[in-house]
Design a protein around this motif. Sequence first.
Motif, PDB file in Angstrom:
ATOM      1  N   ALA A 420       0.977  -1.268  -0.166  1.00  0.00           N
ATOM      2  CA  ALA A 420       0.097  -0.070  -0.005  1.00  0.00           C
ATOM      3  C   ALA A 420       0.927   1.194   0.143  1.00  0.00           C
ATOM      4  N   THR A 421       1.889   1.229   0.964  1.00  0.00           N
ATOM      5  CA  THR A 421       2.725   2.469   0.946  1.00  0.00           C
ATOM      6  C   THR A 421       3.594   2.472  -0.294  1.00  0.00           C
ATOM      7  N   ALA A 422       3.935   1.494  -0.918  1.00  0.00           N
ATOM      8  CA  ALA A 422       4.905   1.673  -2.032  1.00  0.00           C
ATOM      9  C   ALA A 422       4.022   2.049  -3.227  1.00  0.00           C
ATOM     10  N   THR A 423       2.724   1.790  -3.408  1.00  0.00           N
ATOM     11  CA  THR A 423       1.829   1.987  -4.644  1.00  0.00           C
ATOM     12  C   THR A 423       1.591   3.620  -4.120  1.00  0.00           C
ATOM     13  N   LEU A 424       1.255   3.926  -2.774  1.00  0.00           N
ATOM     14  CA  LEU A 424       1.341   5.634  -2.663  1.00  0.00           C
ATOM     15  C   LEU A 424       2.289   6.206  -3.088  1.00  0.00           C
ATOM     16  N   SER A 425       3.542   5.935  -2.653  1.00  0.00           N
ATOM     17  CA  SER A 425       4.583   6.731  -2.682  1.00  0.00           C
ATOM     18  C   SER A 425       5.265   6.595  -4.376  1.00  0.00           C
ATOM     19  N   LEU A 426       4.899   5.701  -4.916  1.00  0.00           N
ATOM     20  CA  LEU A 426       5.109   5.745  -6.553  1.00  0.00           C
ATOM     21  C   LEU A 426       4.279   6.421  -7.178  1.00  0.00           C
ATOM     22  N   LEU A 427       2.899   6.386  -6.983  1.00  0.00           N
ATOM     23  CA  LEU A 427       1.962   7.237  -7.769  1.00  0.00           C
ATOM     24  C   LEU A 427       2.095   8.890  -7.235  1.00  0.00           C
ATOM     25  N   HIS A 428       2.451   8.937  -5.876  1.00  0.00           N
ATOM     26  CA  HIS A 428       2.509  10.240  -5.647  1.00  0.00           C
ATOM     27  C   HIS A 428       4.090  10.698  -6.368  1.00  0.00           C
ATOM     28  N   SER A 429       4.912  10.207  -6.479  1.00  0.00           N
ATOM     29  CA  SER A 429       6.214  10.608  -6.805  1.00  0.00           C
ATOM     30  C   SER A 429       6.227  10.881  -8.532  1.00  0.00           C
ATOM     31  N   CYS A 430       5.254  10.298  -9.199  1.00  0.00           N
ATOM     32  CA  CYS A 430       4.928  10.767 -10.366  1.00  0.00           C
ATOM     33  C   CYS A 430       4.443  12.098 -10.510  1.00  0.00           C
ATOM     34  N   LEU A 431       3.971  12.590  -9.766  1.00  0.00           N
ATOM     35  CA  LEU A 431       3.284  14.000  -9.537  1.00  0.00           C
ATOM     36  C   LEU A 431       4.201  14.919  -8.942  1.00  0.00           C
ATOM     37  N   ASP A 432       5.137  14.378  -7.970  1.00  0.00           N
ATOM     38  CA  ASP A 432       5.850  15.363  -7.113  1.00  0.00           C
ATOM     39  C   ASP A 432       7.369  14.489  -7.112  1.00  0.00           C
TER      40      ASP A 432
END
Length: 495
Positions: A420-432
């Motif tokens: 869950a945190t890996a997916t969250l951080s990966l998706l957020h890093s695509c925008l930031d």
Amino acid sequence: MRLRLPHIHWSWSLPAAFILYFVVAFAPFPFGSTNDLSIAFWCLCLGIAVMFAPTRNLRKPHLWLLAGIAIIVAGYAFVLHEQLSDHPWLAPFQPIWKQASDLLQMPIAPSASVVKNEAFFALGAPLANILAIILGITVGADRERARRILWVIAISGAAYALYGVASFLIEPTMILWRDKTAYLGSVTGTFINRNTAAAYFGSCAVIWILLILEDVRRRLPERHIEWRRLSLDLRAIPPSEILPQLSCLLICLMAMFMTTSRAGVGLSLLAMIVATTVFLRRDLPPRTGIFISLGSGIAVALGLLQLLGGQVSSRFDSQGLVDEGRVEAWKSTLRIIADNPWFGTGMGTFQWAFPPYRSSKISIRGVWDAAHSTPLELASEVGIPMALFIAAAWVVMLGLLARGMFGRRRDVIIPLAAAATATLSLLHSCLDFTLQVPGYSIPFFALFGAGLSQSFRTREGRPQPEAEVVEDRRDGRDRQANRGSHRSRELHKTV
């Protein structure tokens, strides 16, 4: 809910575990550990811990994981050689050096990087992440230590969230002992950027939700939840044993909403909904249960967004999902990649490579020292082949974590929290640039490693460690006690 810790006996593997806990807890503290001195200190600590890394519990799948990380390290080493060497094997020299030599009418040694030797100084953050995931795999091969990593992140995250909310209410113009120069109307905790803070507090909230669900689920008497009697079963849980965890979750949620980060809040809420649904999937009705759970989670998330996230909603209304300037920066970064497809402009050189490609539609105010998209910035600095190599590693990691969270029944929250945190951080890093901040990436790369390590079942016929036997007996006694108390309530109602 109590964290049951077995009696600790001294072994040479304990220093590695305790150093990892220390780094995981304190990496977010010094302003997100974005300065070179902090990164060097964490690399030193993690490097010492790797020297004492436990290998007793490693099995063949763990060795394959470490071999895969070694291949990634070899890829980084090759790219670094090309960017740092005066005589690279394959990489072409950057044309800027010949242009400078012609303008100055003096010989200048060329380089494959637009800034000489910058790749060496930019190596610290990736090195810290690699060391953290290696320690996560080796230390996390023991289930008790893997659970401690989860608890250390959760408790330290709640502490940073409490500090962030308190400091915002008392002195909103300060971050620790420094003046706050940006985001004065937002909670940032010990981070400088509110978006990274939102992802951090949201990730910790995901962990708290899973820890609470696991404890509540363990206390329910039946193998499958009987939803008609759920409220009665929940009322039987002593408030003193669940309120501290609920308080920590609420603090993390408050701090997350008070960051006013659109992507951070939205993706964190989505991660919480999906993680909760996956954890409860075996107890949901067979056909419609998943959709009911997702729909209920979305309704709760929207309610929380209206109740606690008024400023977040207003930013969505006024600015949409993504700023126009950020989109133009992504287009400019794509042009950098197109001109430097194989080996990039050099690790850590984005802020120097970006100005010639800066779009005229971007405001002239400020300096763009990050692309606000980690995958694009990575490809611009190290080239498309290495970026695709790292992307493939992420796909493999997420696949293994999915295998663990759908294949395990015991300790499923470890790979589930990591996924869950890996997916969250990966998706957020695509925008930031969340994963480029060591204060966030180091603790969660350690969690990713622990999740990977716990994604494989114990070998059949392998002796069960004494701590696991004791834990199984305690869990069995807890379930029997819950069943007994439930039967007593039913008998009392009947009488």
